[in-house]
Design a protein around this motif. Structure first.
Motif, PDB file in Angstrom:
ATOM      1  N   SER A   1       0.810  -1.268  -0.132  1.00  0.00           N
ATOM      2  CA  SER A   1      -0.177   0.054   0.173  1.00  0.00           C
ATOM      3  C   SER A   1       0.923   1.293  -0.030  1.00  0.00           C
ATOM      4  O   SER A   1       1.533   1.582   1.035  1.00  0.00           O
ATOM      5  N   ILE A   2       0.806   1.911  -1.024  1.00  0.00           N
ATOM      6  CA  ILE A   2       1.875   3.362  -1.403  1.00  0.00           C
ATOM      7  C   ILE A   2       0.698   4.453  -1.742  1.00  0.00           C
ATOM      8  O   ILE A   2       0.335   4.418  -2.924  1.00  0.00           O
ATOM      9  N   PRO A   3       0.039   4.958  -0.875  1.00  0.00           N
ATOM     10  CA  PRO A   3      -0.963   5.984  -1.171  1.00  0.00           C
ATOM     11  C   PRO A   3      -0.531   6.892  -2.088  1.00  0.00           C
ATOM     12  O   PRO A   3      -1.405   7.471  -3.054  1.00  0.00           O
ATOM     13  N   ASP A   4       0.568   7.606  -2.050  1.00  0.00           N
ATOM     14  CA  ASP A   4       0.959   8.764  -2.756  1.00  0.00           C
ATOM     15  C   ASP A   4       1.458   8.275  -4.367  1.00  0.00           C
ATOM     16  O   ASP A   4       2.298   7.590  -4.480  1.00  0.00           O
ATOM     17  N   ASN A   5       0.756   8.851  -5.228  1.00  0.00           N
ATOM     18  CA  ASN A   5       0.990   8.584  -6.397  1.00  0.00           C
ATOM     19  C   ASN A   5       2.476   8.475  -7.074  1.00  0.00           C
ATOM     20  O   ASN A   5       3.114   7.722  -7.565  1.00  0.00           O
ATOM     21  N   SER A   6       3.199   9.598  -6.848  1.00  0.00           N
ATOM     22  CA  SER A   6       4.579   9.846  -7.141  1.00  0.00           C
ATOM     23  C   SER A   6       5.627   9.016  -6.428  1.00  0.00           C
ATOM     24  O   SER A   6       6.458   8.426  -6.832  1.00  0.00           O
ATOM     25  N   ALA A   7       4.947   8.583  -4.917  1.00  0.00           N
ATOM     26  CA  ALA A   7       5.900   7.607  -4.333  1.00  0.00           C
ATOM     27  C   ALA A   7       5.755   6.507  -4.886  1.00  0.00           C
ATOM     28  O   ALA A   7       6.895   5.679  -5.036  1.00  0.00           O
ATOM     29  N   ARG A   8       4.688   6.038  -5.305  1.00  0.00           N
ATOM     30  CA  ARG A   8       4.497   4.603  -5.956  1.00  0.00           C
ATOM     31  C   ARG A   8       5.250   4.584  -7.394  1.00  0.00           C
ATOM     32  O   ARG A   8       5.905   3.464  -7.553  1.00  0.00           O
ATOM     33  N   LEU A   9       5.203   5.730  -8.070  1.00  0.00           N
ATOM     34  CA  LEU A   9       5.980   5.683  -9.300  1.00  0.00           C
ATOM     35  C   LEU A   9       7.515   5.737  -9.039  1.00  0.00           C
ATOM     36  O   LEU A   9       8.038   5.005  -9.841  1.00  0.00           O
TER      37      LEU A   9
ATOM     38  N   GLY B   1      -3.225   2.537 -10.273  1.00  0.00           N
ATOM     39  CA  GLY B   1      -3.663   3.610  -9.930  1.00  0.00           C
ATOM     40  C   GLY B   1      -2.753   4.580 -10.216  1.00  0.00           C
ATOM     41  O   GLY B   1      -2.722   5.866  -9.432  1.00  0.00           O
ATOM     42  N   LEU B   2      -1.859   4.837 -11.179  1.00  0.00           N
ATOM     43  CA  LEU B   2      -0.958   5.779 -11.443  1.00  0.00           C
ATOM     44  C   LEU B   2      -1.808   6.802 -11.967  1.00  0.00           C
ATOM     45  O   LEU B   2      -2.716   7.233 -12.727  1.00  0.00           O
TER      46      LEU B   2
END
Length: 537
Positions: A250-258, A271-272
């Motif tokens: 679970s990585i809620p922040d889009n930029s952190a996930r990318l 969910g990008l």
């Protein structure tokens, strides 16, 4: 309203119990994922293949019968299986745990022949009796099984009248009335078959210790961090799954996930933001994956709360919001403005409806006619990215400005995802952002499921209830002729348009990205991706 109260109580109990059980259950499970590298390359000498899947939010629960959120189904679709399956990239019906089926001419009886030699993860045999016990569980569950209520209950009548085992591998469903999307409904994730041994011993325990027949077995759940599943060595389809382990992070922040995808911390990112498409395509180490569009993002207006108990106020809000500007600003060409509660790809879509044009002056006039007093409303922003809503906070801010321009002051609020859903289902929001990814590609799954009075307490968050609309929905459900069904759904969309319980915002083309090492990842239009054929080079 009794349905709502029972469902809310059930969710509260499940969440409390699941927190306790997750803490207790982790001690006696293989927690080898703690020693697994973050990315897809495993360090163990056996060359085990681990896929790390980054997503925007955690699951609510892992019992598919009790949840309605996509993040839960993302995981359960790989632990459990259904009697019939959708196609790899569409919603055509294919064999699943049932290898064949035969409907009667009157559409009231379905006879299923089941796969043989299948076992649940706890060693229990999958057979006709297991199917019967699952269906009886759904039927007896009331509002704690919201999808069953929304798909298989009309008024006080249950569509599935009875289910019986005729031998070890034959199951017969008797329906109280024909249901055109019956097989499509059974293919949906909420109707996956769970181990009867497990739910008879501890039904609530399935929420944190899921036991199905699927290609992967549950290992552990660290709340708001990760869920780990591993290869089912006894899976009945030879050669599958290809992966040894999957970790959902679970990585809620889009930029952190990318960023985690770029640095190798995860292998797949869901969910990008649409704005990330160009950078993904420019990176030779990444592949862009587009999910076929079958969704709607919307602003719900709770019709039992002032000022939205006045239809003119609801119509005013529809005129106040600049949908094209929202699509241009936040979807980067990967969406189209919505005018109906279901997307154009669904049969029965009413293209003749013009939609509410962006017209602030018309909105002001309607508010004046309604006698709106200018009281501030709460505008709820989704805390997690979803396929239909890549950034709920930014969309809410844009809508807040649109509303202010016509004289409706609003305060943006949000909650943790499970709490957000529960409170919205309770009718506690004035206006709320939400959306829906179709479960089965049928108009019934959008219109009846989301906007019929029967589904207040499950998936109808606005508490909208139109008895005449209900009659149209029932007629459409029992109509086998596809052309006649489509005309009924077009009529239903006209009625919904006039009553305006929603502001339909957008139909999106969601994007995912993966490391180029990942092969055969197929994004399904329902959002529930099966990972059994996915591999890592």
């Amino acid at each position: 309203m009794n349905k709502k109260k029972l469902w809310s109580l059930g969710v509260m109990l499940i969440l409390v119990l699941s927190t306790i059980l997750a803490a207790c259950g982790a001690d006696n499970k293989d927690t080898g994922s703690k020693d697994t590298p973050a990315g897809g390359d495993s360090a163990d000498s056996g060359g085990a293949k681990t896929l790390v899947y980054g997503r925007g939010g955690d699951s609510v629960a892992l019992d598919p019968a009790v949840v309605t959120d996509g993040e839960s189904f993302t995981v359960t679709a790989n632990i459990y299986e259904t009697l019939v399956n959708f196609g790899e990239q569409d919603v055509t019906i294919h064999p699943g745990l049932a290898k064949s089926w035969e409907p009667s001419e009157d559409g009231l009886t379905y006879t299923f022949q089941l796969q043989e030699g299948v076992k649940f993860h706890d060693g229990t045999d999958f057979n006709a009796e297991a199917v019967v016990k699952n269906v009886e569980r759904w039927k007896a569950g009331g509002d704690k099984h919201p999808y069953f209520s929304s798909q298989f209950v009309v008024g006080d009548k249950q569509i599935i009248d009875s289910v019986t085992a005729e031998g070890d591998y034959t199951v017969v469903f008797k329906l109280s009335q024909p249901q055109a999307p019956f097989l499509k409904n059974l293919a949906m994730s909420p109707f996956a078959i769970a181990s009867p041994t497990a739910f008879e011993a501890n039904e609530e325990g399935l929420s944190t210790d899921p036991i199905g027949t699927g290609p992967f077995k549950f290992v552990e759940w660290k709340r708001n961090e990760s869920i780990t599943i591993e290869k089912n060595p006894d899976y009945y389809i030879a050669g599958f799954p290809k992966l040894d382990k999957v970790i959902y992070r679970s990585i809620p922040d889009n930029s952190a996930r990318l960023n985690d995808l770029n640095t190798g911390g995860i292998d797949v990112a869901d969910g990008l933001s649409p704005s990330d498409k160009a950078s993904i395509e420019a990176n030779a180490d990444l592949q862009l994956i587009e999910r076929p569009s079958m969704n709607v993002g919307y602003l719900g207006l709770t019709v039992t709360r002032a000022p939205f108990d006045n239809v003119k106020v609801r119509q005013a809000v529809n005129h106040a919001i600049d949908k094209q500007a929202l699509v241009d600003a936040f979807y980067e060409g990967l969406a189209e403005p919505a005018k109906n509660p279901m997307p154009p790809v669904i049969s029965g879509y009413n293209d003749g409806i013009t939609g509410y044009e962006y017209d602030p002056e018309k909105a002001k006039a309607l508010l004046a006619e309604a006698g709106y007093d200018g009281k501030e409303i709460e505008l709820w922003a989704m805390p997690v990215p979803r396929p239909y809503m890549p950034d709920g906070q930014k969309v809410a801010e844009a809508i807040q400005k649109n509303l202010a321009d016509v004289g409706i002051p609003s305060k943006i609020v949000t909650f943790e995802w499970a709490t957000y859903l529960e409170k919205a289902q309770n009718g506690e929001a004035d206006a709320f952002l939400l959306g829906w990814t179709g479960d089965n590609g049928d108009a019934d799954n959008f219109l009846y499921t989301l906007l019929d009075g029967d589904n207040i307490g499950s998936n109808n968050y606005t508490f909208y209830d139109n008895p005449k609309l209900h009659e149209v929905f029932v007629a459409a459900q029992t109509e086998i002729d596809e052309d006649k069904r489509n005309e009924l759904y077009k009529q239903a969309q006209e009625m919904i348009f006039a009553d305006a319980p929603w502001v339909p915002l957008a139909h999106s083309t969601p994007i995912l990205a993966a490391n180029t090492k990942v092969t055969n990842y197929i994004a399904h239009p329902t959002g529930s991706d099966r990972l059994d054929a996915v591999d890592i080079k």
